[in-house]
Write an enzyme that holds these catalytic residues in place. Sequence first.
Site, PDB file in Angstrom:
ATOM      1  N   SER A 179       7.801   3.083   1.502  1.00 28.61           N
ATOM      2  CA  SER A 179       7.929   4.055   2.605  1.00 28.61           C
ATOM      3  C   SER A 179       8.112   3.633   4.007  1.00 28.61           C
ATOM      4  O   SER A 179       8.775   4.225   4.597  1.00 28.61           O
ATOM      5  CB  SER A 179       6.575   5.038   2.826  1.00 28.61           C
ATOM      6  OG  SER A 179       6.582   5.686   1.713  1.00 28.61           O
ATOM      7  N   HIS A 241       4.132   5.092   7.348  1.00 30.68           N
ATOM      8  CA  HIS A 241       5.108   5.948   7.405  1.00 30.68           C
ATOM      9  C   HIS A 241       5.420   5.881   9.055  1.00 30.68           C
ATOM     10  O   HIS A 241       6.819   5.746   9.400  1.00 30.68           O
ATOM     11  CB  HIS A 241       4.836   7.268   7.271  1.00 30.68           C
ATOM     12  CG  HIS A 241       4.716   7.427   5.646  1.00 30.68           C
ATOM     13  ND1 HIS A 241       3.310   6.825   5.093  1.00 30.68           N
ATOM     14  CD2 HIS A 241       5.354   8.226   4.836  1.00 30.68           C
ATOM     15  CE1 HIS A 241       3.456   7.223   3.874  1.00 30.68           C
ATOM     16  NE2 HIS A 241       4.590   7.932   3.658  1.00 30.68           N
TER      17      HIS A 241
END
EC number: 3.4.21.105
Length: 294
Positions: A179, A241
């Site tokens: 991610s 993230h």
Amino acid sequence: MDIISIEQRNPLNAERNDEPGSRARDTQPKTGCWEKLHQSVPQYMLPKELHSVYLEKANCFPPPIFIILISIAELAVFIYYAVWKPQKQWVTLDEGIWNSPLTYRPDHRQEAWRFVSYMFVHAGVEHIVGNLFMQLLVGIPLEMVHKGFEVGMVYMAGVIAGSLASSIFDPFSGLVGASGGVYALLGGYFMNAIVNFREMNPIFRVFRIVIIVFIVGGDFGFALYRRFVAHDNLQVSFVAHLGGIAAGMTIGFVFFSAYNQKLLKDFRFWVCIAGYIVFLFFAVVYNIFISPAP
């Protein structure tokens, strides 16, 4: 009996057929659907002064090999842990990936390769499918224009920024998944859309922003759900993230907006590189001397 050709009977017609304009019309290739789509893309996405630069750069020579290879490697590692390693279920992996030498674990952070290798390990089908879908959807078009080196640099900057940010702001949690790299690509793409917002087609510019926000919000929401609601046995951090998207909105934006200039002459490039190096230095010092993790 002599045979007289049509050209001999009508020499003027033959001369007309030899005119340069006629030959140009005969030899000019017709524009296919792909060429029309290729030429229309920059009209919706970029300012007018960058249209010709985009059309010159956007091609498959060389092919988008970085995104394809990194996706194959991530899928191969997932299949290895899902099929060959003993698991209660392979929809959501558990102990197999936690004990992997690739997974980032706070109690093994002295093994420095884990700050990068965690990107190859994924926690389940939803995790691997979501990351592969997003990085292929965004990464291949970006690599067709900016080529593998620039896309690879942005991707890896997001991976490293994600693991280091997680080690600082969520120091007791493990980390798996790509991610950080995916969000770096999305962050650079998002900033490019924001900067060129007024020059884009009115409908497309709103649609472009909405799609990015929808994808990021959905994926980030799923990460928060797994961390705080699902109560999985494997506590995986979601901070990567944020670290990835921060890297993308800085370094990624510089790489993906420099269509017609050399990066080494771009002041923004050096500002972002300096900021990234300062962050790396602080994160290393934090993990060695300050981190509360074991």
